[in-house]
Design an enzyme around this catalytic site. Sequence first.
Site, PDB file in Angstrom:
ATOM      1  N   GLU A   1       0.803  -1.233   0.000  1.00 61.75           N
ATOM      2  CA  GLU A   1       0.000   0.000   0.000  1.00 61.75           C
ATOM      3  C   GLU A   1       0.835   1.283   0.000  1.00 61.75           C
ATOM      4  OE1 GLU A   1      -2.750  -0.575   3.246  1.00 61.75           O
ATOM      5  OE2 GLU A   1      -3.450  -2.481   2.449  1.00 61.75           O
TER       6      GLU A   1
ATOM      7  N   GLU B   1      -6.066 -10.559  -1.584  1.00 60.00           N
ATOM      8  CA  GLU B   1      -6.898 -10.390  -0.377  1.00 60.00           C
ATOM      9  C   GLU B   1      -8.348 -10.271  -0.827  1.00 60.00           C
ATOM     10  OE1 GLU B   1      -5.548  -7.113   2.063  1.00 60.00           O
ATOM     11  OE2 GLU B   1      -3.443  -7.609   1.750  1.00 60.00           O
TER      12      GLU B   1
HETATM   13  O1  G3I Z   1      -3.989  -8.014  18.718  1.00 55.67           O
HETATM   14  C1  G3I Z   1      -5.239  -7.679  19.317  1.00 55.67           C
HETATM   15  C2  G3I Z   1      -5.661  -8.769  20.209  1.00 55.67           C
HETATM   16  O2  G3I Z   1      -4.735  -8.919  21.242  1.00 55.67           O
HETATM   17  C3  G3I Z   1      -7.054  -8.450  20.744  1.00 55.67           C
HETATM   18  O3  G3I Z   1      -7.533  -9.580  21.412  1.00 55.67           O
HETATM   19  C4  G3I Z   1      -8.029  -8.129  19.585  1.00 55.67           C
HETATM   20  C5  G3I Z   1      -9.368  -7.713  20.126  1.00 55.67           C
HETATM   21  O4  G3I Z   1     -10.001  -6.810  19.265  1.00 55.67           O
HETATM   22  O5  G3I Z   1      -7.489  -7.111  18.793  1.00 55.67           O
HETATM   23  C6  G3I Z   1      -6.296  -7.577  18.238  1.00 55.67           C
HETATM   24  O6  G3I Z   1      -5.752  -6.848  17.182  1.00 55.67           O
HETATM   25  C7  G3I Z   1      -6.526  -6.651  16.033  1.00 55.67           C
HETATM   26  C8  G3I Z   1      -6.063  -7.601  14.920  1.00 55.67           C
HETATM   27  O7  G3I Z   1      -6.675  -7.251  13.697  1.00 55.67           O
HETATM   28  C9  G3I Z   1      -6.394  -9.059  15.211  1.00 55.67           C
HETATM   29  O8  G3I Z   1      -7.771  -9.236  15.266  1.00 55.67           O
HETATM   30  C10 G3I Z   1      -6.277  -5.217  15.636  1.00 55.67           C
HETATM   31  O9  G3I Z   1      -6.845  -4.374  16.608  1.00 55.67           O
HETATM   32  C11 G3I Z   1      -6.850  -4.927  14.275  1.00 55.67           C
HETATM   33  O10 G3I Z   1      -6.428  -3.640  13.879  1.00 55.67           O
HETATM   34  C12 G3I Z   1      -6.331  -5.932  13.277  1.00 55.67           C
HETATM   35  O11 G3I Z   1      -6.917  -5.657  12.044  1.00 55.67           O
HETATM   36  C13 G3I Z   1      -6.284  -6.211  10.913  1.00 55.67           C
HETATM   37  C14 G3I Z   1      -5.871  -5.062   9.978  1.00 55.67           C
HETATM   38  O12 G3I Z   1      -5.369  -5.568   8.763  1.00 55.67           O
HETATM   39  C15 G3I Z   1      -4.770  -4.207  10.586  1.00 55.67           C
HETATM   40  O13 G3I Z   1      -3.622  -4.970  10.770  1.00 55.67           O
HETATM   41  C16 G3I Z   1      -7.235  -7.146  10.233  1.00 55.67           C
HETATM   42  O14 G3I Z   1      -7.426  -8.305  11.070  1.00 55.67           O
HETATM   43  C17 G3I Z   1      -6.667  -7.597   8.888  1.00 55.67           C
HETATM   44  O15 G3I Z   1      -7.636  -8.326   8.175  1.00 55.67           O
HETATM   45  C18 G3I Z   1      -6.299  -6.369   8.063  1.00 55.67           C
HETATM   46  O16 G3I Z   1      -5.692  -6.809   6.871  1.00 55.67           O
HETATM   47  C19 G3I Z   1      -5.321  -5.783   5.924  1.00 55.67           C
HETATM   48  C20 G3I Z   1      -4.085  -6.258   5.219  1.00 55.67           C
HETATM   49  O17 G3I Z   1      -3.068  -6.551   6.153  1.00 55.67           O
HETATM   50  C21 G3I Z   1      -3.603  -5.198   4.214  1.00 55.67           C
HETATM   51  N1  G3I Z   1      -4.661  -4.828   3.294  1.00 55.67           N
HETATM   52  C22 G3I Z   1      -5.912  -4.424   3.904  1.00 55.67           C
HETATM   53  C23 G3I Z   1      -6.399  -5.519   4.861  1.00 55.67           C
HETATM   54  C24 G3I Z   1      -7.727  -5.178   5.452  1.00 55.67           C
HETATM   55  O18 G3I Z   1      -7.616  -4.058   6.261  1.00 55.67           O
END
Ligand code: G3I
Length: 379
Positions: A165, A270
């Site tokens: 990105e 994705e």
């Molecule tokens: O790590 C904590 C965990 O300890 C806690 O229990 C949980 C409760 O809500 O939150 C956890 O972290 C979250 C994590 O996902 C795991 O669920 C984060 O807050 C959340 O921000 C994170 O979101 C991910 C996001 O990227 C940011 O990294 C999404 O799962 C994931 O699907 C998304 O993937 C991205 C790709 O990497 C890049 N392209 C876009 C795509 C969608 O946003």
Amino acid sequence: MQTRRSALQTIILAGVAGPSLLAGFPAVAEEVKSLKAAYKDDFVVGVAMNAAQIAGKDALGDSIIRAQFNSISPENCLKWENVHPEPGRYDFVVPDQYVAFGEKNGMFILGHNLVWHSQVPDWVFHDDKGDLLTRDALLARMQDHIRTVVGRYKGRIQSWDVVNEALNDDGSLRQSLWYKIIGDDYIAKAFQYAHDADPEAQLNYNDYSLVDESKRHGAVALVTKLKEQGIPVATVGMQGHYNLDWPSAELVDATISDFAKLGVKVAVSEFDIDVLPPATSQHTADVALNIKQNPTLNPYANGLPDRVQKQLAKRYGDLFDVFVKHRDVVNRVTFWGLTDADSWKNDWPVKGRTNYPLLFDRSGQPKLAYYAVIRAARK
Ligand code: G3I
């Protein structure tokens, strides 16, 4: 309603037997038992694994993944903030389990991702006094990270999303701290470091909304420049966070053709299809977006109407037709999550909605869209 176990048996033991919703659709070939079997002559079919699946805490999910997919991506565990949370401290517990799962099951294993503006701790860009690093110091830090992470899985993780990105919607380079501190060659440097760490790995540039004209032009220009410099970029990852109306199959078709002309492969890296009313007019997957909940934005909290289920299935089928058409250049199609319950789309761009973007429902049952995807392979 079937239990999760019987849903799995439907897939694995009984092969593809369509639900009643399938009425009106052409018959699905009974002998095709999985997505990976359906597309074995075309491309690998992948899925992003979440923490529970990697840790073996979602036994049914793991069984479906083993039965259906021949490639995996790590949804979160290899992002910088998870694998390298503090200076000098790497945490490979979950990534090791992830790679072991893929190896045990003979899968094509992705690494996601090395350099991104998001999910990267603040310390990465600052020195001990809190000042921004110099170009050379940040390059050294980037190189250390890439060498350590890619090096650990050399020959085991076959493909890396090296830069994620980096483009704005208008096709210009995003003004991230990577860009501001290092300059626009941070992308070339990242690819070079990854290549040095594992010369055999397939290296990807990965982004969303690449079908949109300005951004697509930006990506074409970026990849062209990298190739002219001899930088080993092998694949463009078109993330594929789509919805029911956007983008058209024609647009996806044209975009794949544009990248193919550059001599790179294309991965649909994705893939998911949002069925809910759009909460924003932007074509984005920017994780920073957070829009307020509102009941009109969450119309299917109690279930997806048959009408929309069919619409989703048709949409998936139409897009897989395009991927198959481009099977010489498309090397992978990866779903961003396994079941609707697992999807990030339930919490983005609005928290707490009930979305239905994937091929397996909340109890692990294959949806009508699953059969449409299988059918697209059999034409
Ligand atoms: O790590 C904590 C965990 O300890 C806690 O229990 C949980 C409760 O809500 O939150 C956890 O972290 C979250 C994590 O996902 C795991 O669920 C984060 O807050 C959340 O921000 C994170 O979101 C991910 C996001 O990227 C940011 O990294 C999404 O799962 C994931 O699907 C998304 O993937 C991205 C790709 O990497 C890049 N392209 C876009 C795509 C969608 O946003």
